[in-house]
Design an enzyme around this catalytic site. Structure first.
Site, PDB file in Angstrom:
ATOM      1  N   GLU A 232       0.811  -1.216   0.000  1.00  0.00           N
ATOM      2  CA  GLU A 232       0.000   0.000   0.000  1.00  0.00           C
ATOM      3  C   GLU A 232       0.850   1.274   0.000  1.00  0.00           C
ATOM      4  O   GLU A 232       0.410   2.321  -0.452  1.00  0.00           O
ATOM      5  CB  GLU A 232      -0.910   0.011   1.238  1.00  0.00           C
ATOM      6  CG  GLU A 232      -2.000  -1.048   1.221  1.00  0.00           C
ATOM      7  CD  GLU A 232      -3.179  -0.634   0.342  1.00  0.00           C
ATOM      8  OE1 GLU A 232      -3.205   0.533  -0.105  1.00  0.00           O
ATOM      9  OE2 GLU A 232      -4.055  -1.466   0.105  1.00  0.00           O
ATOM     10  N   HIS A 233       2.072   1.203   0.531  1.00  0.00           N
ATOM     11  CA  HIS A 233       2.888   2.410   0.692  1.00  0.00           C
ATOM     12  C   HIS A 233       3.661   2.725  -0.587  1.00  0.00           C
ATOM     13  O   HIS A 233       4.202   1.819  -1.232  1.00  0.00           O
ATOM     14  CB  HIS A 233       3.868   2.222   1.857  1.00  0.00           C
ATOM     15  CG  HIS A 233       4.423   3.508   2.391  1.00  0.00           C
ATOM     16  ND1 HIS A 233       5.362   4.248   1.707  1.00  0.00           N
ATOM     17  CD2 HIS A 233       4.163   4.182   3.537  1.00  0.00           C
ATOM     18  CE1 HIS A 233       5.662   5.327   2.410  1.00  0.00           C
ATOM     19  NE2 HIS A 233       4.947   5.313   3.517  1.00  0.00           N
ATOM     20  N   PRO A 234       3.757   3.999  -0.975  1.00  0.00           N
ATOM     21  CA  PRO A 234       4.576   4.373  -2.138  1.00  0.00           C
ATOM     22  C   PRO A 234       6.024   3.929  -1.934  1.00  0.00           C
ATOM     23  O   PRO A 234       6.560   4.043  -0.835  1.00  0.00           O
ATOM     24  CB  PRO A 234       4.476   5.905  -2.159  1.00  0.00           C
ATOM     25  CG  PRO A 234       3.232   6.224  -1.414  1.00  0.00           C
ATOM     26  CD  PRO A 234       3.095   5.166  -0.368  1.00  0.00           C
TER      27      PRO A 234
END
Length: 542
Positions: free
Chosen positions: A81-83
Site C-alpha cells: 500500500e505504501h509508495p
C-alpha cells in the site's frame, strides 16, 4: 562529546519475518550503534528501522543493512500500500546530539557514494542533501513509484546522483537524504479508503478540495486500507511538527470525519518521536480543558488517552521517545544520589562547590513546591486555588531549570580547569592559553551569576506562598528558604575568589573583577533581605 546521528531506513519488506530479522541483525552487529525501533506493516509491506550511533558507525550500519537486503528482497515481486521506489527505499540521516544538519549532509553524501559503488545501484539525494530544487522533495523523486522508474532513468533530468543510470529490476533505486525529525502519524477511521482519501485532501496543503485557508502546512498525507486492523488509515508525514503538530492533525481529521459521518478510532505513531511534540499536544489539551497537570509522565498519559495512541499497539513512552532512549550517562543529574555524594566527597575539584550550590538551590525550590502542592486541592484552601496554580507552576518550572544548572555549572568550571592544564612552551601557545583561559573563566562566572539570578527570581512566588501554604509544612518551607539563601551565598563567595584569576591589562582587570564581585554582592544582598522578609511573614503564622 561525540556526535550522535539517527538513521531511519525504510525497506520494502514487511511480511517475511526472517528477512526483517536478518536486516535488524546486520544493523545490531555494528559496534557503537543502537537499534531503537523496528516498525513493520503487512499491508504496506514495509519495515522502518530506527537506529542511532556515532558518525562512522551509523554509515557502516546502513551499509550492512543494504548488503543484507540486496540479497533477500526482490522488487519485481513486491506489492504494498505504501509508495516505494526500491528495496532500500529511503535512508534519511538526522542530527540528534552534538551534530548539525551539515554533518548529516556529509554523511548522506558519503553513504550514497558507497552504496552506489558497492552494490552498483542508482541513488538519488533528497531533502537537505539535494541541491536541485525540483528533486528535493521525496514525492518528486518517487512519483510513479517503482513501476515508472525504468522510463524515468532514461530522462536526462532524472539521472541519479550516484550509481548507474540503468534500471536494476531487483533493487530499483534508493533515496538518501538529510533532514530534521519527521513524524509518521496515522489516523484510524471506520471508513473506506476513498473516504479517508477525501479527508486527507481537505487537510494537506497539496490537496485540491476545500478552502485553502483550512489547509495545514508542512505535512503530507495519503490513505490506505489497513487490513490487520480492518479499518482505513490516513498516513501523515509531519515535516515540521513545530509548524503543524500531531494534535492539530488529529483535530482536523476528527472534524473532517464528522462532516462525512465517519467514526475515528484513535491514532498511531510509527517509529520514534521527539518528546517536545507530545508535550506540545499535552499543553494544548491542558489549556483547552482547563486542566492543572505539571508532571511530565502525567502529560504523556493525557496525550496517549486524548489521541488514542494505544488503539493499534501499546504506546510505551520509554521505548518510543528519543530523549528517553538516548540519555546523557555522563551527567551528574543522571547519577544515583549516593554516587553523587561519593563523587563530591572524593579527592577531586569536580564536582565541587559549584555543583553543590545548584543542587542546594534545586532542593530549596523543590521544598517550596512540596508545600504548595500540599496546600492546593484541599477544601480548606479552596479559595486560593487560582493563586496556587500560578505559584506551583513557577516553582515547578524552576526545579527543572535549576537542576539543569547542576551539570552546566559543573561543565563550565571543569572546562576552565582543563584549559589551565594546556601546554605553553611557545609564545603562541602561551598567548592562546591565556586567551582561552580568560574566556572559559568569564563563561563560568557568567553562568554562576545566572544561577544566582534564577534563585532570586523565586523570592516573588515564595513571598506570595508564605501567607497561604499549609501550616503543617512550616518547617519545610523555612528550610527551603534557607537553602535558596545559602546557594546564593555560595555563588557569591566563589565569584569573589575566582574573579581574581581574570588577567587583562591592569586597569581592565580591576574593572572586570569589580563588575563580577559587585554584581554578586548585590544578588546576595537581595537574597538575604528577601529571606528575612519572607521569614518574618512565616513566623507570624501559627
Amino acid at each position: 562529546m561525540q556526535k550522535v546521528i539517527e538513521c531511519v531506513p525504510n525497506f520494502s519488506e514487511g511480511q517475511r519475518k526472517e528477512v526483517i530479522d536478518a536486516i535488524a541483525h546486520a544493523i545490531s552487529c555494528i559496534k557503537d550503534v543502537s537499534l531503537l525501533d523496528i516498525d513493520s506493516g503487512v499491508s504496506t509491506n514495509r519495515t522502518i528501522y530506527t537506529f542511532v550511533g556515532h558518525t562512522r558507525a551509523v554509515i557502516e550500519a546502513a551499509i550492512a543493512a543494504a548488503r543484507c537486503a540486496h540479497n533477500l528482497i526482490d522488487m519485481t515481486k513486491h506489492t504494498g500500500e505504501h509508495p516505494r521506489i526500491g528495496v532500500m527505499d529511503v535512508v534519511p540521516f538526522i542530527p540528534v546530539r552534538n551534530a548539525t544538519m551539515s554533518d548529516c549532509i556529509d554523511i548522506a553524501l558519503e553513504f550514497a557514494n558507497r552504496l552506489a559503488s558497492e552494490l552498483h545501484v542508482p541513488v538519488y539525494l533528497y531533502g537537505e542533501a539535494q541541491e536541485k530544487e525540483y528533486r528535493r522533495d521525496l514525492t518528486q523523486i518517487r512519483n510513479g513509484e517503482y513501476e515508472a522508474l525504468y522510463d524515468k532513468l532514461k530522462k536526462k533530468e532524472w539521472q541519479p546522483d550516484f550509481g548507474p543510470s540503468e534500471f536494476v529490476p531487483s533493487w530499483g533505486a534508493t533515496c538518501v537524504g538529510a533532514r530534521n525529525y519527521l513524524i509518521t502519524y496515522n489516523i484510524n477511521l471506520f471508513s473506506t479508503k476513498e473516504q479517508a482519501h477525501r479527508i486527507a485532501l481537505n487537510i494537506c496543503e497539496e490537496g485540491s478540495n476545500s478552502n485553502e485557508t483550512e489547509k495545514l502546512k508542512c505535512i503530507r498525507g495519503h490513505s490506505w486500507w489497513y487490513e490487520e486492523g480492518n479499518l482505513a488509515q490516513i498516513a501523515f508525514n509531519l515535516i515540521d511538527f513545530e509548524v503543524t503538530n500531531i494534535h492539530t492533525v488529529y483535530n482536523q481529521c476528527v472534524s473532517g470525519a464528522k462532516m462525512l459521518n465517519i467514526g475515528v478510532c484513535g491514532s498511531q505513531i510509527l517509529g520514534i518521536i521527539p518528546l517536545k511534540s507530545l508535550l506540545m499536544a499535552a499543553d494544548y489539551f491542558i489549556e483547552k480543558e482547563n486542566l492543572f497537570i505539571l508532571e511530565e509522565d502525567q502529560k504523556l498519559r493525557l496525550v496517549i488517552d486524548r489521541l488514542g495512541l494505544n488503539s493499534i499497539t501499546p504506546f510505551n513512552p520509554k521505548k518510543r521517545i528519543i530523549e528517553y532512549i538516548i540519555h546523557e550517562d555522563e551527567s551528574i543529574t543522571s547519577m544515583k544520589l549516593k554516587d553523587i555524594m561519593n563523587h563530591i566527597g572524593s579527592r577531586t575539584l569536580i564536582p565541587g562547590g559549584n555543583c553543590v550550590t545548584s543542587f542546594v538551590a534545586t532542593l530549596g525550590a523543590a521544598l517550596g513546591t512540596m508545600c504548595a502542592l500540599l496546600t492546593y486541592g484541599m477544601r480548606k484552601w479552596e479559595l486560593f486555588e487560582k493563586e496556587m496554580r500560578i505559584i506551583i507552576t513557577s516553582l515547578h518550572t524552576a526545579i527543572k531549570s535549576l537542576m539543569n544548572t547542576v551539570d552546566t555549572n559543573t561543565e563550565a568550571f571543569n572546562t576552565y580547569l582543563m584549559v589551565q592544564q594546556m601546554t605553553e612552551t611557545t609564545i603562541e601557545e602561551k598567548r592562546f592559553k591565556k586567551m582561552t583561559e580568560k574566556y572559559c573563566l568569564e563563561h563560568y562566572l557568567d553562568i554562576s551569576l545566572d544561577v544566582a539570578q534564577q534563585i532570586n527570581n523565586l523570592w516573588e512566588p515564595f513571598q506570595r506562598l508564605a501567607p497561604l501554604f499549609n501550616i503543617d509544612t512550616k518547617a519545610d518551607f523555612i528550610v527551603g528558604i534557607r537553602c535558596l539563601e545559602t546557594a546564593v551565598y555560595g555563588i557569591c563567595k566563589r565569584i569573589e575568589f575566582f574573579s581574581t584569576s581574570i588577567l587583562y591589562s591592569d586597569l581592565q582587570t580591576e574593572i572586570i573583577q569589580n563588575n563580577y564581585v559587585d554584581t554578586a554582592k548585590q544578588l546576595l544582598e537581595i537574597a538575604q533581605n528577601m529571606t528575612q522578609t519572607i521569614l518574618a511573614i512565616v513566623e507570624t503564622r501559627n
